[in-house]
Design a protein around this motif. Structure first.
Motif, PDB file in Angstrom:
ATOM      1  N   ILE A  25       0.842  -1.203   0.000  1.00 54.98           N
ATOM      2  CA  ILE A  25       0.000   0.000   0.000  1.00 54.98           C
ATOM      3  C   ILE A  25       0.868   1.240   0.000  1.00 54.98           C
ATOM      4  N   HIS A  26       1.908   1.177   0.841  1.00 56.81           N
ATOM      5  CA  HIS A  26       2.817   2.319   0.909  1.00 56.81           C
ATOM      6  C   HIS A  26       3.446   2.600  -0.440  1.00 56.81           C
ATOM      7  N   GLY A  29       1.035   4.062  -2.826  1.00 62.87           N
ATOM      8  CA  GLY A  29       0.836   5.475  -2.502  1.00 62.87           C
ATOM      9  C   GLY A  29       2.006   6.307  -2.996  1.00 62.87           C
ATOM     10  N   ILE A  32       1.896   6.805  -6.771  1.00 60.75           N
ATOM     11  CA  ILE A  32       0.929   7.841  -7.158  1.00 60.75           C
ATOM     12  C   ILE A  32       1.511   9.218  -6.876  1.00 60.75           C
ATOM     13  N   PHE A  33       2.114   9.324  -5.694  1.00 62.18           N
ATOM     14  CA  PHE A  33       2.751  10.576  -5.282  1.00 62.18           C
ATOM     15  C   PHE A  33       3.803  11.003  -6.299  1.00 62.18           C
TER      16      PHE A  33
END
Ligand code: SF4
Lengths: 450, 282
Positions: A25-26, A29, A32-33
């Motif tokens: 998940i990290h 994320g 995407i960042f």
């Protein structure tokens, strides 16, 4: 027994799956960042972009072409002048220009001179980028490019070579600068724990980096020690390494002055309040440092001149060229810096900084191509080709692009604040306003006691 | 100083030590040499300018073979390059025409060897200075060589540094260099450097009217592997006479010696300064 073992096994397994999911998940994320951050910010059709983009494209094309065709395609290096502008300009001038990084690291992290703290990150970033791009210039200049790792992997270690030392120190210094800058990256990504760890390494990296800088700044001059019969006697001296080191300090400071003038124009929205408030003061202090450093360099230059008894060569065109360099581009800007800081006039200081940079360019080019083999007739001398100049400009432009990208995203211009615990604000109805950091509990406790 | 800080200082000093140890160990390794260097004597009074040496050299190194009948080449001063490792030039002097062969001088303490950061340039125990394939093409040897002998093949993507290698391959097989073998007028003599020096002296002593009393290369840059004797001063026949007698690698020694000192003392000193100013501020 078995049961317990199996249970622990199971829980370990679950734990692992959980951790992996968590990491996934990290990572997602983060991706995407990253994608979001990669998008350009601001307008695309700025004059800067319009000018530099074609240069970068053309430079990349030439670079690839010459990589596969050999050095004679596109460069003017010859048997007589083996080093062209990739070494003679990009490396020889670029390295002292990046010297601001170690000078500021010395002032801020070693001497605890907090005044310069707001600009240290930008300067280190610039230094790191500069070094990364010289590495590419060196790579382009090599005649046998795929052997570039040989001095690093030990095929073989030419330990008696100054170039060997310079190469290693280059590499290690890049690492040191990366460590110095890494807390900013960690802050950008939002990894506070990592940032703390990385920050704790800053001092070590700085100290090591300064030692390495001392050595490779002077080492670049040391490269010419064996060109004794090729350099004009006005420039050859056994003190070349020291002169190269001494001149890298004012060179670095001047570049910082110019850099801060430019970034102030274009990135002021990224700068912290306190920096903008102290901007003038920082500028003045930089000028003071540069004035002093430049004067020390001038003094050393005179000492070397006297030591080599070079005055016999003064009465010639070369002598005039030498005096122009030493007086016009070293002594004059030194006084200008002094004058500018006394009148607190930023324009004079900026002018002095540009003069100083010119002086460094002239000086390094003298060593690498102008006063080098001064006896060779004009027709056989080295002049950079169009492709070489384009590639050089492309390298500089790419560096500026990356600098802009980073400054627009990472907290480069913010003073790293003292670690504060997360502020929690709670509304205190008795008082009618919010209080931070559990202040209301203390207040209530005190009220009870009263 | 706290214990942790002390540890930091000690650690950085240690790591500095290890790196600097790397840089000075064997720094001057090429001085010691159990075998004797070989040398070639070039007697310019005997050279007739037939350029057989050029032909033999090109032949044995697989290069383009020049035409020795072509006498127009003497009109300009030629230099060696990546396609010819030796050239003969003609000089007009007060003693008539003098032909001078030039090639790598095979210095006893070569600048190119000290320059090379991957030890691609080597001074062999037999005397030749040779080049090998691990070179990265930085061309620092070309910048350093006082005689400008290493040349680079710029037109290839993976060029080589080329220069005379004194026919190293032939020497280790017990043969003499190709140019020496080809010379019809015995202008070139090959032997151990000691014998060659003696032979040069003998010629000068026995014919004092023919030769000027100087052996070029005996002391130049602390000795070279090609030695010249001549009837006219050497600056008249294109040999550089401003090089001095010091070995070129020695110019870099002060810097190399300062490296470990700086790497050890600087970090410790800087850390000391850091803690001193920190205490002071608080
Ligand atoms: S060009 Fe090759 S032989 Fe010459 S110094 Fe560089 S690596 Fe060594």
């Amino acid at each position: 027994m078995d049961q317990i073992a199996r249970n622990t096994e199971k829980s370990w397994f679950l734990f692992l799956v959980f951790k992996l999911l968590h990491l996934g998940i990290h990572l997602f994320g983060f991706l995407i960042f990253l994608v979001r951050e990669l998008k350009p910010k601001g307008k695309i059709l700025t004059p800067f972009n319009v000018i530099t983009l074609p240069i970068i494209v053309a430079g990349a094309f030439f670079a690839v072409e010459h990589m596969f065709e050999g050095l004679s395609t596109g460069t003017n290096v010859s048997q007589e002048f083996p080093w062209g502008i990739f070494i003679g300009f990009n490396v020889m001038v670029g390295v002292p220009f990046a010297g601001g990084a170690y000078v500021l690291a010395f002032l801020v992290y070693v001497l605890n001179f907090e005044k310069f703290h707001p600009i240290v990150r930008a300067t280190v970033l610039n230094g790191f980028l500069a070094y990364a791009f010289y590495a590419s210039a060196i790579f382009l200049d090599l005649g046998r490019k795929w052997n570039i790792l040989n001095p690093i992997i030990g095929n073989e270690f030419g330990v008696n070579s100054i170039l060997f030392l310079v190469a290693w120190h280059f590499l290690l210094y890049m690492l040191a600068e990366l460590i110095e800058f890494s807390p900013t990256v960690a802050e950008w990504v939002g990894l506070e724990r990592l940032k703390k760890i990385l920050s704790s390494m800053t001092l070590g990296a700085c100290v090591f980096g300064i030692a390495l800088s001392t050595l490779h700044q002077s080492g670049l001059g040391g490269l010419f020690m064996m060109a004794k019969n090729k350099l004009h006697p006005l420039w050859y001296s056994e003190f070349i390494p020291m002169l190269f080191f001494a001149s890298s300090i004012p060179a670095g400071l001047s570049v910082v002055i110019v850099q801060e003038t430019i970034t102030r124009r274009f990135f002021s929205h990224r700068m912290s309040e306190s920096y903008l408030r102290n901007y003038d003061d920082i500028f003045i202090w930089l000028a003071r440092g540069a004035a002093l450093a430049l004067f020390v360099y001038f003094f050393l230059k005179v000492l070397a001149f006297i030591h080599e008894k070079s005055w016999v060569h003064l009465w010639s065109p070369w002598g005039a060229w030498f005096l122009f360099e030493v007086i016009g581009l070293v002594l004059v800007p030194s006084f200008l810096f002094h004058f500018g800081q006394a009148r607190r006039d930023r324009r004079i200081i900026l002018f002095a900084a540009i003069l100083t940079m010119l002086g460094i360019i002239v000086n390094r080019l003298n060593y690498s191509m102008i006063a080098f083999k001064w006896y060779v007739p004009f027709s056989e001398r080295y002049f950079p080709s169009l492709q070489e100049i384009t590639i050089t400009l492309a390298i500089i432009s790419t560096q500026l692009w990356i600098f802009r990208w980073v400054v627009n995203r990472m907290p480069v211009y913010e003073v790293p604040h003292v670690e504060e615990p997360e502020t929690e604000r709670t509304f205190v109805p008795e008082l009618g306003f919010t209080m931070a950091n559990g202040g209301e509990k203390i207040l209530k406790k005190n009220m009870k006691e009263v | 100083m706290k214990r942790r800080e002390f540890l930091k200082v000690a650690l950085s000093t240690l790591s500095a030590l290890s790196i600097s140890g790397l840089s000075t160990k064997k720094a001057m390794g090429f001085y010691a040499c159990p075998k004797e260097f070989h040398a070639v004597l070039v007697d310019t009074t005997r050279c007739i300018g037939c350029r057989s040496c050029e032909v033999a050299c090109a032949d044995s190194h697989g290069l383009l073979i020049p035409d020795p009948e072509d006498k127009t080449v003497f009109k300009t001063l030629r230099k060696t390059d990546e396609k010819r490792l030796t050239v003969v030039n003609r000089f007009e002097t007060e003693k008539g025409e003098v032909y001078v062969k030039t090639q790598c001088m095979h210095c006893c303490q070569p600048a190119c060897v000290a320059a090379c950061l991957v030890k691609a340039m080597k001074k062999r125990e037999e005397g030749p200075v040779t080049w090998s394939e691990n070179c990265m093409g930085c061309r620092y040897c070309m910048v350093s060589c006082p005689f400008d002998m290493p040349k680079f093949e710029y037109d290839k993507a993976f060029g080589r540094i080329v220069k005379c290698d004194m026919c190293y391959g032939r020497i280790i097989k017990g043969k003499v260099p190709a140019c020496v073998e080809a010379c019809p007028s015995e202008a070139l003599t090959f032997g151990t450097r000691r014998d060659i020096l003696n032979e040069a002296k003998r010629r000068i002593y026995t014919k004092p009217d023919t030769y000027i009393p100087y052996i070029y290369g005996e002391k130049e840059v602390a000795g070279t592997g090609f030695l010249y004797i001549s009837s006219v001063p050497f600056e008249k026949i294109g040999l550089p006479t401003n090089l001095g007698f010091k070995a070129y690698p020695e110019f870099t020694v002060p810097f190399l010696y300062s490296v470990p000192v700086i790497l050890i003392l600087w970090p410790a000193f800087l850390l000391g300064m850091h803690y001193a100013t920190k205490e002071g501020r608080k």
